[in-house]
Design a protein around this motif. Sequence first.
Motif, PDB file in Angstrom:
ATOM      1  N   UNK A 123     -18.942   5.858   8.291  1.00  0.00           N
ATOM      2  CA  UNK A 123     -19.481   4.530   8.587  1.00  0.00           C
ATOM      3  C   UNK A 123     -19.594   3.715   7.305  1.00  0.00           C
ATOM      4  N   UNK A 124     -19.562   2.409   7.386  1.00  0.00           N
ATOM      5  CA  UNK A 124     -19.616   1.568   6.164  1.00  0.00           C
ATOM      6  C   UNK A 124     -21.022   1.480   5.577  1.00  0.00           C
ATOM      7  N   UNK A 125     -21.052   1.319   4.287  1.00  0.00           N
ATOM      8  CA  UNK A 125     -22.324   1.079   3.587  1.00  0.00           C
ATOM      9  C   UNK A 125     -22.524  -0.434   3.513  1.00  0.00           C
ATOM     10  N   UNK A 134     -23.295   3.953  18.425  1.00  0.00           N
ATOM     11  CA  UNK A 134     -21.881   4.041  18.778  1.00  0.00           C
ATOM     12  C   UNK A 134     -21.673   4.875  20.041  1.00  0.00           C
ATOM     13  N   UNK A 135     -20.575   4.605  20.666  1.00  0.00           N
ATOM     14  CA  UNK A 135     -20.184   5.306  21.889  1.00  0.00           C
ATOM     15  C   UNK A 135     -18.670   5.470  21.878  1.00  0.00           C
ATOM     16  N   UNK A 136     -18.210   6.685  22.144  1.00  0.00           N
ATOM     17  CA  UNK A 136     -16.773   6.934  22.239  1.00  0.00           C
ATOM     18  C   UNK A 136     -16.309   6.739  23.682  1.00  0.00           C
ATOM     19  N   UNK A 137     -15.058   6.293  23.800  1.00  0.00           N
ATOM     20  CA  UNK A 137     -14.459   6.092  25.114  1.00  0.00           C
ATOM     21  C   UNK A 137     -13.050   6.662  25.118  1.00  0.00           C
ATOM     22  N   UNK A 138     -12.609   7.058  26.275  1.00  0.00           N
ATOM     23  CA  UNK A 138     -11.201   7.379  26.482  1.00  0.00           C
ATOM     24  C   UNK A 138     -10.700   6.503  27.618  1.00  0.00           C
ATOM     25  N   UNK A 179     -22.034  11.056   2.718  1.00  0.00           N
ATOM     26  CA  UNK A 179     -21.622   9.823   3.390  1.00  0.00           C
ATOM     27  C   UNK A 179     -22.147   9.854   4.820  1.00  0.00           C
ATOM     28  N   UNK A 180     -22.246   8.659   5.400  1.00  0.00           N
ATOM     29  CA  UNK A 180     -22.662   8.576   6.798  1.00  0.00           C
ATOM     30  C   UNK A 180     -21.432   8.877   7.662  1.00  0.00           C
ATOM     31  N   UNK A 181     -21.400  10.063   8.237  1.00  0.00           N
ATOM     32  CA  UNK A 181     -20.212  10.506   8.959  1.00  0.00           C
ATOM     33  C   UNK A 181     -20.524  10.762  10.419  1.00  0.00           C
ATOM     34  N   UNK A 182     -19.516  10.492  11.190  1.00  0.00           N
ATOM     35  CA  UNK A 182     -19.553  10.733  12.638  1.00  0.00           C
ATOM     36  C   UNK A 182     -18.355  11.607  12.971  1.00  0.00           C
ATOM     37  N   UNK A 330     -13.640  13.909   3.750  1.00  0.00           N
ATOM     38  CA  UNK A 330     -13.866  14.160   5.169  1.00  0.00           C
ATOM     39  C   UNK A 330     -14.735  15.396   5.364  1.00  0.00           C
ATOM     40  N   UNK A 331     -15.234  15.484   6.568  1.00  0.00           N
ATOM     41  CA  UNK A 331     -15.901  16.693   7.045  1.00  0.00           C
ATOM     42  C   UNK A 331     -15.219  17.072   8.351  1.00  0.00           C
ATOM     43  N   UNK A 332     -15.236  18.344   8.700  1.00  0.00           N
ATOM     44  CA  UNK A 332     -14.541  18.780   9.912  1.00  0.00           C
ATOM     45  C   UNK A 332     -15.322  19.881  10.615  1.00  0.00           C
ATOM     46  N   UNK A 333     -14.990  20.024  11.866  1.00  0.00           N
ATOM     47  CA  UNK A 333     -15.575  21.064  12.696  1.00  0.00           C
ATOM     48  C   UNK A 333     -14.428  21.933  13.185  1.00  0.00           C
ATOM     49  N   UNK A 334     -14.447  23.239  12.855  1.00  0.00           N
ATOM     50  CA  UNK A 334     -13.344  24.117  13.195  1.00  0.00           C
ATOM     51  C   UNK A 334     -13.704  25.074  14.325  1.00  0.00           C
TER      52      UNK A 334
END
Length: 807
Positions: A123-125, A134-138, A179-182, A330-334
Amino acid sequence: MIRFAWVRILSRKLISITILLAFIGLYTLIPLGFQSTKEIKLAVNHSVEEYGRGTYDILVRPSSTRTDVEKKLGMIEENYIGDGGGGISISDWEQIKRNPDIELAAPVASLGYFSGKRMSIELPVLKEPTRFSWQFYTSDGIHKYPIDQKEELYYFDGSVPGNIQYIDASYPNSLTGVAMTVLMPFNYYLLAAIDVESESKLTGIDYSELDKEINDIEFKEVRESLGNPPVIKVIQRHDINIPLYMTVKTDRIDVDLGEYQEKLGLMKDDSLLMGYEKPEKMEQVINELSKAKVLDNREYNLDLSKFQKPFEGTAVKIGEDFSISETDRFMSDQDTSIYYIASKINYKINENNLEVPILEDGPPPIYKTVNKKGISAYQSQKVPFIIEQVGEFSPNKDTNQLASSPLGIYSTTESKSLDGKVVQSTIFPGSFIPTPASGITTLEAAEMVKGQKPIDAIRIKVAGINKYNVDAQEKIEQVAIDLLKSGYEVDIVAGSSFKQMRLDVEGLGQILEPWTTLGVAQELSENWNHMSVISFILFSLFGFLWLYSRVTFEKKALYKEDELLYLLGWKRKFIFLRNCLEQFIIITIGYVVSIILFTLFKQDAFPYLLSSLLWFLTVVMVCLLFLRNGSGNKTRIMEYKKVPAIIHYKEFILPTILVLFISIILLIIQISNLGYSIEKAKETTLGQFTMDETLIIQISIIVITVLLSYLAVSESITALLQYRAKEFSMYHIIGWTKGRILIHFSKEISLWSGVPIVLGVLLGSLILFGMNVSYSWIFISILISIGILSIAIVVTTITKLKPFSKG
C-alpha cells in the motif's frame, strides 16, 4: 432425303427452334449438373483430406467415462480432461504405445485445482493519517463477485523509512513487516500431468524446465520447516490470468500517533506493530480507530489480473497516485498443499441445447460439486507435498481452424454471451467454463496425488498416415476397434470440427461455447456421396424420360404426314429414314452447340464425354421409337364418361406425367438435401469451409435442376398444344372466348399434372425421411418445388395457348 428434311425443319421454324433449344438444354445442363455434383464431391474430399485430420486421431479414456452429452449429441468440451477421475495406469499406457500401428500415445491427467504462492501488494505511504479499507473481487466477465471479507489498515503520520507506523485490523491473519502489505487472495488453477517426451512430440512445446533442479534457498528453508515433503514441480502457462480486482477506499482521519502509542503502552520511537503483543489493548484501539472522524475519502478500482500468475504471481506496489507497478520487495505465503477436485458438470439436455444449473449459489455461483483435499501448512507441520513453480510454457497457436482434435488442457477459445461479452472462469473452482490447465507437471506427481491409475486420457496418433483419405480412415478405425476390445472408451477424433454450443447457464443466461463435434468429416463425405448418387440416378432417369417424351411427341405429330406419304407411294423405310434424318439434324446441332458452350466455359473432359454419350443415346432412342409400329388416332366407338380429353390424349399426357413425377422428386430432393447439408455444414468450422468452397457449385445445381424441369414441362405442354391446334381453333370458331378456352384447358392440366406432383411429393418425402433430412427443409423444398412447377405450367399454358385460341 437430307434436303427434304432440311426443308421441313425450316418450314416450321418455331417448332424446330423450340426442339433445338430443348436439346441444347439437355446436352448442356445435364452434363453440367453431373459435373457440379462431381466437383462438390472432389471439393469435399479435398477439404476432408487436407484439413480433416488434426493433431491426433484417437482419444482413449477409461471405460464408462463417456458423458450423457457425448452419448446423445456426439460432442465433447474443448478442455474435456479437467475434473477427470483417472482410471488408466502408467503400465497400461506403456502397453498401448507398444502397438506398431501407433506412432504416438500421449497421456494426460487432471490433478485438480491448486494454488501457488500468494504474493504481496504494498500500500502507498501517504502524507496524512489514513484508514485503508479494501475488498478483492473476481469476475466471470458479466458479474463481479467479492472475495473474502473487507479488510482495514490504519496508517499514521510520523512514519520514517524502515518504521512505517500502521495497525492492520486483520492481524494475525495477515503478514506485517517494514511495509504495509496485503496478500493477494488464494487463486486456484487447474493442474495437469503429462509425459514430457510424448507430449513434446504431440504439441511441439518445450517442457524441459520440469527437469530443472530447485536451488532457491528460501524454498529449501520453507520445505525443511514443513518436514521435507515431496515437491511437485510445475511449469505455469504464461498467458493465463484469471480476473482479479481490488477496490481500495481511503479515509483521511484525524488521529495522533503519540496518543495511540500511549494507549498501547509504547514509547515514542516504538513501532505500533509491537502493540499486537497486548491483544486486549489492540482490540480496543482498533475499535476506536474504526469510529475515527473522517475528513474526506476516495475510492480506487484496481485491476490486478495481469499480475496474478497461476503458481508464481508478481508482487506489486501501489503508488501515491494509485498506479500499480511491480516491485522486488515482497512477502509471500507458500501454503500450497490445499487443493480441490471438482465433478463433471451435470448438463441437462434440452433438444440440442444444454442447461447448466447452479449447485451452490456463491458468490460466485458454483456449477460443480467441489471437494477440498490436502492439508494446510497452518494446520500441520507435515504436509503431503509442496508446489514449486520452476518455469513457464506457451502452447502453440493452432493453425488448423477447421479440424478439431482437442488436446483437452490447452484450449483458450472464448466463451461469449449472446451480446458478445467474453465469459471467463473465476478464481474459485466450480466454474462452468472448461478451463485449460494453468500448470503442467509430471506423471510421477500425478501418481502422488491420484494413486496408481492417474491417467484420464491418452491421445493417439496412428502411424503411416499422410492424408486423411478413405484408407487412412479405415486404418484409424481398425486401431480404434483394437483399443475398444481392450476395454477402453474410444473415440475417433480425426475428422472432428468445432461447433458453437449454446449453453443456458443459470444466473448468466445463454452462453456460446466452442465444442468439438466428433466424426464431422466422415459425415460430410457421406452426405455428399449420397447426394452424388441420388443426383446421378435422378438426372439419368430425368434425361431418359425427357428424351422418350420428346421423341414420342414428334412421332405422334408426324403420324398423319407419314400416312399421306405412304399413300403417295413412299416406302416405309424411306419414311423412317426421313423422320430420323430430321431428328438427327436437330439433335446434332444441339450437340454441337453444347460442345461450343463447354469450350467457352473451359470445362474439362467430363461434360464433353457425357454430352457425347447423351447424343448417342438420343440417336439410338430415335431409331428405336420410330422403328416401333404405332397407330394414329383411333376412332372412338363409345364416349369417355370421365375426363375424356385426358384419356383420348393419354399417349401425349403419360410421358408428360412421368416427366412431372421425376421433376418434382428431383427438385424436392435437390433443394432440401442441399439446404439441409448447408445448414448442418455451417454448424462446424470444417463444414463451413466446405460449404464456402462449394457454394457456387451448389447453387448451380439448383439452377440447372430448375431449368431442366421448366424446359421439360414447357416443352411437353407445347407439344400437346401443337397436336391439339385444330381442336382449340374449333373452340374459337364455335364462339368460346379466350378465357373460357384457358379455363377449360387449365382444368385438364390441373387434373393430370396434380396427380404426378402429389405422388412425387410423397415419394420424395419418403426418400428424404430415409436420409434423416429435417422436417423443416422437407417442407420448404416441397413448397418451392410445387411453386416452380406450377409457375412453369401456368406460364407455358398462358403463353402457348394464345396463338391456338385465335383460330
